[in-house]
Scaffold this active site. Structure first.
Site, mmCIF file in Angstrom:
data_model
loop_
_atom_site.group_PDB
_atom_site.id
_atom_site.type_symbol
_atom_site.label_atom_id
_atom_site.label_comp_id
_atom_site.label_asym_id
_atom_site.label_seq_id
_atom_site.Cartn_x
_atom_site.Cartn_y
_atom_site.Cartn_z
ATOM 1 N N ARG A 116 9.619 43.867 32.838
ATOM 2 C CA ARG A 116 10.362 42.778 32.627
ATOM 3 C C ARG A 116 11.496 42.155 33.897
ATOM 4 O O ARG A 116 12.190 43.021 34.281
ATOM 5 C CB ARG A 116 11.593 43.011 31.166
ATOM 6 C CG ARG A 116 11.799 41.734 30.494
ATOM 7 C CD ARG A 116 12.253 42.329 28.870
ATOM 8 N NE ARG A 116 11.243 42.063 28.507
ATOM 9 C CZ ARG A 116 11.324 43.722 27.711
ATOM 10 N NH1 ARG A 116 12.772 43.962 27.787
ATOM 11 N NH2 ARG A 116 11.076 43.142 26.885
ATOM 12 N N TYR A 158 22.631 52.773 42.063
ATOM 13 C CA TYR A 158 22.191 53.847 40.523
ATOM 14 C C TYR A 158 21.901 55.112 41.069
ATOM 15 O O TYR A 158 21.353 55.606 41.754
ATOM 16 C CB TYR A 158 20.703 52.959 40.917
ATOM 17 C CG TYR A 158 20.838 52.134 39.280
ATOM 18 C CD1 TYR A 158 21.408 50.632 39.664
ATOM 19 C CD2 TYR A 158 19.493 51.863 39.023
ATOM 20 C CE1 TYR A 158 21.062 48.999 38.976
ATOM 21 C CE2 TYR A 158 18.600 50.010 38.269
ATOM 22 C CZ TYR A 158 20.050 49.463 38.602
ATOM 23 O OH TYR A 158 19.735 48.346 37.596
ATOM 24 N N HIS A 215 5.762 53.383 33.880
ATOM 25 C CA HIS A 215 6.900 53.331 34.482
ATOM 26 C C HIS A 215 6.908 54.838 35.119
ATOM 27 O O HIS A 215 8.165 54.956 36.040
ATOM 28 C CB HIS A 215 7.166 53.961 32.670
ATOM 29 C CG HIS A 215 9.281 53.458 33.292
ATOM 30 N ND1 HIS A 215 10.104 54.423 33.108
ATOM 31 C CD2 HIS A 215 9.878 52.167 33.371
ATOM 32 C CE1 HIS A 215 11.263 53.684 32.837
ATOM 33 N NE2 HIS A 215 11.149 52.419 33.672
ATOM 34 N N ARG A 237 9.748 48.628 40.336
ATOM 35 C CA ARG A 237 10.906 47.627 40.712
ATOM 36 C C ARG A 237 11.143 47.527 41.568
ATOM 37 O O ARG A 237 10.929 49.150 41.750
ATOM 38 C CB ARG A 237 11.724 47.319 39.337
ATOM 39 C CG ARG A 237 11.354 47.316 38.361
ATOM 40 C CD ARG A 237 12.887 46.600 37.719
ATOM 41 N NE ARG A 237 12.871 47.230 36.871
ATOM 42 C CZ ARG A 237 12.803 45.790 35.542
ATOM 43 N NH1 ARG A 237 11.733 44.647 36.058
ATOM 44 N NH2 ARG A 237 12.376 46.197 34.428
ATOM 45 N N ASN A 270 24.046 41.358 31.518
ATOM 46 C CA ASN A 270 23.637 41.823 30.063
ATOM 47 C C ASN A 270 23.644 41.304 28.777
ATOM 48 O O ASN A 270 22.846 41.422 28.286
ATOM 49 C CB ASN A 270 24.942 43.160 29.991
ATOM 50 C CG ASN A 270 24.588 44.071 31.418
ATOM 51 O OD1 ASN A 270 23.979 44.163 32.310
ATOM 52 N ND2 ASN A 270 25.542 45.325 31.013
ATOM 53 N N ARG A 274 23.752 56.903 27.852
ATOM 54 C CA ARG A 274 24.399 55.918 28.663
ATOM 55 C C ARG A 274 25.061 54.891 27.859
ATOM 56 O O ARG A 274 25.193 54.376 28.085
ATOM 57 C CB ARG A 274 23.903 55.329 29.983
ATOM 58 C CG ARG A 274 24.951 54.476 30.575
ATOM 59 C CD ARG A 274 23.558 53.840 31.773
ATOM 60 N NE ARG A 274 23.207 52.798 31.658
ATOM 61 C CZ ARG A 274 21.857 52.772 32.061
ATOM 62 N NH1 ARG A 274 21.445 53.612 32.599
ATOM 63 N NH2 ARG A 274 20.964 51.300 31.581
ATOM 64 N N HIS A 279 21.503 56.783 36.049
ATOM 65 C CA HIS A 279 20.247 56.032 35.234
ATOM 66 C C HIS A 279 19.135 57.622 35.220
ATOM 67 O O HIS A 279 18.090 56.451 34.813
ATOM 68 C CB HIS A 279 20.037 55.460 36.731
ATOM 69 C CG HIS A 279 18.047 54.936 36.241
ATOM 70 N ND1 HIS A 279 17.416 54.592 36.753
ATOM 71 C CD2 HIS A 279 17.917 53.412 35.505
ATOM 72 C CE1 HIS A 279 16.560 53.949 36.699
ATOM 73 N NE2 HIS A 279 16.618 53.087 35.039
#
EC number: 2.7.4.1
Length: 675
Positions: free
Chosen positions: A389, A453, A419, A359, A38, A549, A577
């Site tokens: 990214r 997730y 997205h 993703r 992270n 979160r 998430h």
């Protein structure tokens, strides 16, 4: 509050999980690894962005009034506090506990003679062939140090010339971070290399060797208005990514001042960019230990359930009957989302599939289903976001594979990232009519991350919703300025405006004495306009529960500003998430789920979608989940008005508070409402 420091405090909460001795040991090691990776990404993106603003002369102060230079100084201060704490947790807590459990990370001088001999053979056979020492002298300039690579800085003495020289050895990324010995013992790979330096510098005297690591700016800059081929431009930019400017230099605390001075001078590292920590560096490699077959040191296995509504085996008939809301990983991603797309791929009655991909995993069954559908003659449209990214290269590869199979691949809207998580299936029914089925999710179409997730997905054949998806896909693949939909709120054109209007509606209801309340679950809350709207709602007395979160720059509990606001954060086995928005709406709650966080990039620079949940049972389920997370009897971190987060895990008598994720894992009623 500042977004950057708020994010660092989020990563501090991850570190607190590693420090928690009540959590299974290998899970604690994994939290140490997550903290490390992270922090890498934070420096590569957020710190790099601040430095770029300074370098280009567009340094605008933050909402808190801090100049980017001040922010960098504050980030450096907090990071210099957290990184030694991270190392201390490993050396004084997790490491010793692992040793007690028979898993030891040992340094070279702790190896037995038999282990040393085995490592000598391993070095000659496996490591030596891939090593390249780089000398630094007038004929050999200082080599380029790639981002996130582990390196050894070596000084040698030439007994013939009397010269003292410097060299760098890169630890090849193909090697494991820790090399396994017998009996659950591991040695850092750099220790094995360092022990064999005389073989690399034959005839020289080894004076010093120190591990170091560089973090670089990895953000990509592609002008979509100026390029004719976005994929090619992005590939060229990816090649340049590893040459980005330095943003952090990590060194072992034992490094000599002389060697550190060489590294600083050659790499251009300022004093505040240097982080001296106890070795070994790059504890993200601790994730390697998680693969050990030690189930007693991990969380008990989770077996996702299959919704009862799908028990009859016909996915399409189940969704025709009623909408299906699922929550991963408690409910199986494979038995729902993957099954939906796999069934569409092989069903001869299906004529078209449209899908967004932000993703996905390297072995994605989702992509394989799309390829199979295209090869069988179905019309397949895949919108692949190649600017996701750190997944750019992976997504380009999938895009090309899809194109080769005959899929229509598009790359979204110029200037925006796509997205939203959407899938639309067009099927010819027995009576000859075309019927559409859809999935709207809060998370990516990624079978791997779906296991860890937490996310929601809604399956539907509702005419209004499938019309919305058809309109949105037409917008994404063609030319359209559609703003308003039936059951969707879509960014960037309408989402910000709609959320603000619903907050204002709660204010009006409260002032009229009608039921009013706002509940929001998101990954981040940093958008100034939304925060100002929430402050305005709090000032008139609207109760506001925020379950965030990660980063949250709103200050709760300030008299006259945010007295009615509570902010909670839940971290644990699964990454929270999903995004959920609940507005009381005078007793007839409006409930939304979707892909958008409350950040300027999500609301203004991405295509996002929230879907309105209309089924009463599903709304009750989501509201119950929100209330459970915010309850004082539930373990969580609580945000104070000064920006500090305090973990509440036990009550006043020392009894553990309710574990939210374990409660969902064990309570089928909370998770599955199917009539």
């Amino acid at each position: 509050m500042d977004r950057e420091e708020s994010w660092l405090r989020f990563n501090q909460r991850v570190l607190e999980l590693a420090e928690d001795t009540a959590i299974p040991l290998l899970e604690r090691a994994m939290f140490l690894a997550i903290f490390s990776s992270n922090l890498d990404e934070f420096f590569m993106v957020r710190v790099a962005g601040l430095k770029r603003r300074l370098a280009t002369g567009v340094a605008v102060s933050s909402p808190r009034g801090h100049h980017p230079r001040e922010l960098l100084e504050r980030i450096s201060k907090v990071a210099h506090e957290l990184m030694p704490r991270h190392a201390e947790c490993f050396h004084n807590s997790v490491g010793p506990a692992l040793a007690e459990a028979g898993i030891r990370i040992v340094r070279w001088d702790e190896l037995t003679s038999a282990e040393s001999q085995r490592m000598q053979r391993f070095f000659r056979r496996t490591i030596y062939p891939v090593l390249t020492p780089f000398a630094v002298d007038p004929a050999h300039p200082f080599p380029y140090i790639s981002g996130r690579s582990l390196n050894l800085a070596v000084t040698v003495h030439d007994p013939q010339s009397g010269r003292r020289m410097f060299a760098r050895i890169k630890v090849p990324s193909i090697l494991p971070r820790f090399i396994e010995l017998d009996g659950g013992r591991f040695v850092p790979v750099e220790d094995v290399i360092a022990a064999h330096l005389p073989q690399l510098f034959e005839g020289m005297e080894i004076r010093e060797h120190h591990a170091f690591r560089v973090t670089r700016n990895t953000d990509l800059e592609v002008d979509e208005d100026e390029t004719d081929d976005l994929v090619q431009a992005l590939e060229n930019e990816l090649l340049r990514r590893r040459f980005g400017p330095l943003v952090r230099l990590e060194v072992e605390e034992t490094i000599s001042d002389a060697v550190l001075a060489i590294l600083r001078q050659e790499l251009g590292a300022e004093e505040g960019e240097v982080y001296r920590v106890p070795g070994p560096l790059n504890l993200a490699g601790l994730s390697q230990l998680y693969n050990l077959d030690r189930p007693e040191l991990k969380y008990a296995p989770l077996v996702p359930v299959e919704p009862r509504a799908l028990a009859n085996g016909d996915f399409f008939s189940a969704v025709r009957e009623r909408e299906l809301l699922v929550q991963h990983p408690y409910e199986s991603f494979a038995a729902t989302t993957e099954r939906f797309l796999a069934a569409a791929a092989v069903d001869p009655q299906v004529v078209a599939i449209k899908q967004t991909l932000y993703r996905t995993s390297g072995d994605s069954s989702i992509v394989e289903a799309l390829i199979e559908a295209a090869e069988s003659g179905k019309e397949v449209v895949a919108l692949v976001e190649i600017k996701a990214r750190f997944d750019e290269q992976n997504n380009i590869r999938w895009a090309r594979k899809l194109e080769e199979a005959g899929c229509h691949v598009v790359y979204g809207v110029v200037g925006l990232k796509t997205h939203c998580k959407l899938a639309l299936v067009v099927r010819r029914e027995e009576d000859g009519t075309l019927r559409r089925y859809c999935h709207v999710g809060t998370g990516n179409y990624n079978p791997r991350t779906a296991r860890i997730y937490e996310d929601f997905g809604l399956f539907s054949s509702d005419l209004e919703l499938v019309e919305d998806l058809s309109d949105l896909f037409n917008h994404l693949t063609g030319f359209s300025r559609k703003r308003h939909y039936r059951r969707l709120l879509v960014a960037p054109r309408a989402l910000r405006e709609s959320l603000t209007r619903q907050i204002q509606n709660e204010m009006a209801n409260h002032e009229q004495g009608l039921p009013a309340r706002i509940r929001i679950k998101a990954n981040s809350l940093v958008d100034e306009d939304i925060i100002d709207a929430l402050y305005a709602a709090s000032r008139v007395g609207v109760p506001i529960d925020l379950w965030i979160r990660g980063s949250c720059v709103l200050r709760p509990g300030i008299p006259g500003l945010s007295e009615t606001v509570r902010v909670r954060s839940i971290l644990g086995r699964f990454l929270e998430h999903s995004r959920v928005f609940v507005f009381e709406n005078a007793g007839d709650p409006q409930v939304w789920i979707g892909s958008a966080d409350l950040m300027p990039r999500n609301l203004d620079r991405r295509v996002e979608a929230l879907v309105n949940i209309t089924d009463t049972g599903q709304r009750v389920r989501l509201i119950g989940m929100m209330d459970l997370a915010m309850a004082d009897s539930t373990s969580s971190w609580r945000l104070a008005e000064d920006g500090s987060w305090t973990r509440a895990s036990h009550d006043g008598r020392g009894t553990p508070l309710l574990d939210f994720q374990n409660t969902l894992r064990g309570d089928r009623h909370l998770r599955v409402v199917d009539g």
